[in-house]
Structures are given as structure tokens and as C-alpha cells.
Scaffold this motif. Structure first.
Motif, short mmCIF file in Angstrom:
data_model
loop_
_atom_site.label_atom_id
_atom_site.label_comp_id
_atom_site.label_asym_id
_atom_site.label_seq_id
_atom_site.Cartn_x
_atom_site.Cartn_y
_atom_site.Cartn_z
N GLN A 1 0.85 -1.21 0.00
CA GLN A 1 0.00 0.00 0.00
C GLN A 1 0.88 1.25 0.00
O GLN A 1 1.81 1.34 0.79
CB GLN A 1 -0.91 0.00 1.24
CG GLN A 1 -1.90 -1.15 1.27
CD GLN A 1 -3.08 -0.98 0.32
OE1 GLN A 1 -3.24 0.06 -0.32
NE2 GLN A 1 -3.90 -2.01 0.20
N CYS B 1 -3.48 -11.44 -1.24
CA CYS B 1 -2.87 -11.01 0.03
C CYS B 1 -1.59 -10.22 -0.10
O CYS B 1 -1.08 -9.71 0.90
CB CYS B 1 -2.64 -12.22 0.92
SG CYS B 1 -1.36 -13.32 0.30
N THR C 1 0.16 -8.65 4.46
CA THR C 1 -0.06 -7.64 5.50
C THR C 1 -1.39 -7.78 6.27
O THR C 1 -1.38 -7.87 7.49
CB THR C 1 0.04 -6.23 4.90
OG1 THR C 1 -0.62 -6.24 3.63
CG2 THR C 1 1.48 -5.81 4.69
N VAL D 1 -3.64 -16.21 -0.20
CA VAL D 1 -3.35 -16.61 -1.58
C VAL D 1 -3.06 -15.36 -2.39
O VAL D 1 -3.71 -14.32 -2.24
CB VAL D 1 -4.47 -17.48 -2.20
CG1 VAL D 1 -5.81 -16.77 -2.19
CG2 VAL D 1 -4.09 -17.91 -3.62
N GLU D 2 -2.07 -15.51 -3.28
CA GLU D 2 -1.57 -14.37 -4.04
C GLU D 2 -0.91 -14.88 -5.32
O GLU D 2 -0.22 -15.89 -5.31
CB GLU D 2 -0.55 -13.61 -3.15
CG GLU D 2 0.41 -12.70 -3.84
CD GLU D 2 -0.24 -11.52 -4.55
OE1 GLU D 2 -1.11 -10.86 -3.97
OE2 GLU D 2 0.13 -11.28 -5.73
N LEU D 3 -1.14 -14.14 -6.41
CA LEU D 3 -0.64 -14.55 -7.72
C LEU D 3 0.87 -14.30 -7.89
O LEU D 3 1.57 -15.09 -8.52
CB LEU D 3 -1.40 -13.74 -8.79
CG LEU D 3 -1.50 -14.29 -10.20
CD1 LEU D 3 -2.05 -15.70 -10.24
CD2 LEU D 3 -2.39 -13.36 -11.04
N ASN D 4 1.36 -13.19 -7.36
CA ASN D 4 2.76 -12.80 -7.57
C ASN D 4 3.68 -13.62 -6.64
O ASN D 4 3.60 -13.51 -5.42
CB ASN D 4 2.87 -11.29 -7.29
CG ASN D 4 4.28 -10.77 -7.43
OD1 ASN D 4 5.26 -11.43 -7.05
ND2 ASN D 4 4.41 -9.58 -7.97
N ALA E 1 -6.57 -16.60 -7.03
CA ALA E 1 -7.47 -16.67 -5.87
C ALA E 1 -8.70 -17.52 -6.17
O ALA E 1 -9.15 -18.29 -5.32
CB ALA E 1 -7.87 -15.26 -5.45
N PRO F 1 -8.85 -7.32 -3.92
CA PRO F 1 -8.38 -7.51 -5.30
C PRO F 1 -7.84 -6.22 -5.92
O PRO F 1 -8.04 -5.14 -5.37
CB PRO F 1 -9.64 -7.97 -6.04
CG PRO F 1 -10.77 -7.38 -5.28
CD PRO F 1 -10.32 -7.33 -3.84
N1 SAH Z 1 -3.86 -7.15 0.40
C1 SAH Z 1 -2.59 -6.69 -0.07
C2 SAH Z 1 -2.48 -6.61 -1.59
C3 SAH Z 1 -3.61 -5.96 -2.33
S1 SAH Z 1 -3.29 -5.53 -4.00
C4 SAH Z 1 -2.22 -5.39 0.57
O1 SAH Z 1 -3.04 -4.76 1.23
O2 SAH Z 1 -1.06 -4.99 0.46
C5 SAH Z 1 -3.97 -6.84 -4.92
C6 SAH Z 1 -3.09 -8.06 -5.00
O3 SAH Z 1 -3.78 -9.04 -5.77
C7 SAH Z 1 -1.75 -7.86 -5.69
O4 SAH Z 1 -0.73 -8.29 -4.83
C8 SAH Z 1 -1.83 -8.76 -6.95
O5 SAH Z 1 -0.60 -9.36 -7.28
C9 SAH Z 1 -2.84 -9.79 -6.51
N2 SAH Z 1 -3.59 -10.49 -7.57
C10 SAH Z 1 -4.01 -10.00 -8.75
N3 SAH Z 1 -4.75 -10.92 -9.41
C11 SAH Z 1 -4.80 -12.02 -8.61
C12 SAH Z 1 -5.43 -13.29 -8.74
N4 SAH Z 1 -6.15 -13.63 -9.83
N5 SAH Z 1 -5.29 -14.17 -7.73
C13 SAH Z 1 -4.56 -13.85 -6.63
N6 SAH Z 1 -3.95 -12.67 -6.47
C14 SAH Z 1 -4.06 -11.75 -7.43
#
Ligand code: SAH
Length: 384
Positions: free
Chosen positions: A214, A244, A248, A263-266, A292, A313
């Protein structure tokens, strides 16, 4: 900068749509917008404004190029083009980060380093990203260049680190493709471990270059506190932290839950999330890399049932796959954190049809001086 003074870059940059508006009026406008766009779903609570509405951006991105006199310039692209609007100081960006970018701009000609020339081709440096941990003061510098060959690397690092001892890592990212994506797939830490650490909600987080974090740390703490409050945790719940990032929100909630799964894509962000659980001695949080929606479907198949789903998201919102699996999973509470009210509306419609109701909507001003509206929504299953 005083509130009434207009930024000299405003007309060409376009980043601060609320330029020149007193902060109280900006908040009133966002409140009205949230009520107009989201009010039909549930009550909109008063917006949480910023104590310090300027210089909040902890991540600064500058594009590098030449001006007509072939001087090195850095700044933002004029909307809809690749023309660089030179920006030396910006009223919403972190001031130290801006000084680092100015230092890079100065060092380039001194060390005979070129910048990428989009019109003529050739050149080396394209972008610089600087991230600064608000609580720790640690700085990350990411140089995005067309090639990994770095002339005068030693001298460059010595000069930059000499001027900014708070720099914890310098990363070289190679991006030789034309297109809107800033970071290329390959990165190498030239100095330090490739990440910085920061603190949020009394926990420590490491963040790598491509991981989302953020950009407004002070407001982020209010956002997370609102989200965790909405989650209504009592210590017995299994919580899913979907989208996620570096973990955080989930890690901030872990002390109040039985367990947290994220769960997170990156993949780089997931590695950070796993390291962050360890860094804070949190033993009831687990993280997985993947989409996700696919993860939610797997969970459903295996009979896993989260009690609470925290979802955050990107701007594009969630998707049918995730939302449909979520509805079938039937958690009693969903806390939706959104930075885009239009996609939030679309997703709320799907959840509403699936047996959920928005109980409360809390706007949080994460992006003063811009028109962007962030909100947290408490959504519960009807009939429970
Ligand atoms: N909750 C975190 C990140 C939010 S930003 C925070 O507050 O810092 C949104 C996140 O979703 C990014 O990290 C991005 O990489 C992830 N993302 C995007 N598409 C996704 C998907 N299909 N499945 C899982 N994560 C995804």
C-alpha cells in the motif's frame, strides 16, 4: 505546499485531479461519491481522512528520457502519451524518494550513463522506482534498464549510497520490451538483499520490488484496522486472506484468528508473505501462490471452509470464478477492500444475488488530491 497553491505540473501531469481543492472539500466529495456509487448496497459510514494529506506516496516511479536539448529528464508520462513531464518535486510523493531520483538524474551524465531514447532507439536507463518504508526510513532503489550491462556500476553505487545511507538495497531490473509494463521479468540485487523492511500495525514486513505494498502507510493502518474490525474475529475463525500481497492484512489479523491462509498470484510477494510470518514469529498463517479463484475452488473441493474471507483484489476487481466459489463456500462474513468503486459495485451485485448483504461501507482516503476512492465493506450472509 499550501492547499490553495496549484502544483506547477498539474496541467500536464494530470495525477492530482483534486488539485487546488481544500482537503475538507476533497473528503466531502469522496463521501458523496461513495454514497452515490455504493449507498444502494448499504450504509456508508463517514470517510476516514488523512492527518497529513501531502507527500504520502511511499513509492515513486519516474520515467527517464531526454528533453529537446538532450538533457536528462525524469518524471511522469503525460496522460495517453510517452512524453515525459519533468517532475522534480511532487506534492504527494515522498520527498526523500524524490531526492533519490534527482540524484540519479545528476549522476547519469557525470558517469556517462545514457537513458533510453524511445524515438531514436538506444540508450540504457528507462525508469527508476524508489520505495521508502515510512516507519523504518529504509530505501529501495530499482533501476529499470534495457540491458544488464551497467557501466561504472561501482562508482554509481558508491556515489548514491554515499548520499543516501538509508538505502538498503539497489536492484537492477532488465526490461527490453516496448510496452506499458515497467518491470521486466529479470532482477538482480546489486546491493543489499533485494528488499526493504517496513512496519505496519506493529508488525514488520519485508517487501520486494515487484510485490504490491500500500502506497500510503499512515492511511493503510486505518484501512487495515477498519477491515479487521469488520471481520469480527474471536480467536476461533479460519480466515482466508485473498489477494494477500506480502501478507499484511492476514498477518495483522492472525493474533485474533485461529488460523489465516493467504493466496496471491505474484510469487515474489508470496515469498515475502511467508518470510513475513517468520519475521514476526506468527505460526498460524500460511501462504500459497496462485489464482485466488482457483484456490477457492480447490478449497471447496477439499472441504475447507473459511469462516471469514478478507479480499483485496486489484482495480479490476474479483472475478466470477472466485465469487461463485465464495458463495458456495458460504463464509459468514466477507470483508471486501476495494480501490475501485465501479468493480466493487459489480462484485457486490453478484454477492447480493448469492445471498449476501452489505452491512456497512467505510471509505478511507488513501489517495488525497486524487479522485481515487478506497473502501472497506462488511458483507454478511443473509439469514445467519
Ligand atoms: N492485500 C494486499 C495486496 C492488495 S493488491 C495489501 O493490502 O497490500 C492486490 C493483489 O492481488 C496484488 O498483490 C496482486 O498481485 C494480486 N492479484 C491480482 N490478481 C490475482 C489473482 N487472480 N489471484 C490472486 N492474487 C491476485
Amino acid at each position: 505546499m499550501p492547499e490553495s497553491k496549484i502544483c506547477p505540473h498539474a496541467a500536464r501531469c494530470g495525477g492530482c485531479q483534486y488539485q487546488g481543492l481544500p482537503y475538507a472539500e476533497q473528503l466531502a466529495k469522496k463521501q458523496a461519491l461513495a454514497e452515490e456509487l455504493l449507498g444502494s448496497f448499504g450504509p456508508v459510514l463517514p470517510i476516514l481522512g488523512a492527518d497529513e494529506p501531502t507527500h504520502y506516496r511511499n513509492k515513486v516511479h519516474a520515467a527517464f528520457g531526454y528533453d529537446r536539448q538532450r538533457r536528462v529528464v525524469s518524471g511522469v508520462y503525460q496522460p495517453g502519451s510517452h512524453v515525459i513531464v519533468p517532475v522534480e518535486d511532487c506534492m504527494i510523493e515522498d520527498e526523500t524518494a524524490d531526492r533519490v531520483i534527482a540524484a540519479v538524474r545528476e549522476l547519469l551524465p557525470k558517469l556517462k550513463l545514457s537513458v533510453y531514447d524511445e524515438r531514436r532507439g538506444g540508450g540504457w536507463l528507462r525508469h527508476v522506482l524508489v520505495r521508502r518504508g515510512l516507519a523504518t526510513g529504509q530505501l529501495m532503489v530499482v533501476l529499470v534498464a534495457v540491458s544488464p550491462v551497467f557501466r561504472n556500476q561501482k562508482a554509481f553505487l558508491a556515489e548514491l549510497l554515499g548520499r543516501f545511507p538509508e538505502i538498503r538495497t539497489v536492484v537492477l531490473n532488465v526490461n527490453d520490451r516496448f510496452g506499458p509494463v515497467v518491470l521486466g521479468p529479470k532482477s538482480k540485487a546489486l546491493y543489499g538483499d533485494g528488499y526493504i523492511e517496513d512496519e505496519l500495525c506493529s508488525l514488520r514486513f519485508r517487501v520486494s520490488p515487484s510485490a504490491f505494498y500500500q502506497i500510503n502507510s499512515a492511511q493503510c493502518e486505518k484501512l487495515y484496522a477498519a477491515a479487521i474490525d469488520f471481520a469480527g474475529l474471536t480467536g476461533t475463525e479460519t480466515v482466508l486472506d485473498a489477494y494477500c500481497g506480502v501478507g499484511t492484512i492476514g498477518l495483522c489479523a492472525a493474533a485474533k484468528a485461529k488460523q489465516v491462509v493467504g493466496v496471491e498470484l505474484n510469487r515474489e510477494a508470496v515469498r515475502d508473505a511467508i518470510a513475513n510470518a517468520r519475521l514476526n514469529g506468527i505460526k498460524n498463517a500460511f501462504f500459497a501462490a496462485g489464482d485466488a479463484g482457483a484456490y477457492m475452488e480447490d478449497m471447496l473441493r477439499e472441504g475447507g471452509r473459511p469462516d471469514v474471507v478478507l479480499m483485496d483484489p486489484p482495480r479490476a476487481g474479483s472475478d466470477r470464478r472466485f465469487l461463485e466459489a465464495l458463495i458456495r463456500c458460504a463464509p459468514k462474513r466477507v470483508v471486501y477492500v476495494s480501490c475501485a468503486p465501479d468493480t466493487l459495485r459489480r462484485d457486490l451485485e453478484i454477492l447480493t444475488r448469492g445471498g449476501y448483504r452489505a452491512e456497512a461501507i467505510r471509505p478511507v482516503d488513501m489517495f488525497p488530491y486524487t479522485e481515487h476512492v478506497e473502501s472497506v465493506v462488511l458483507i454478511t450472509r443473509v439469514g445467519l
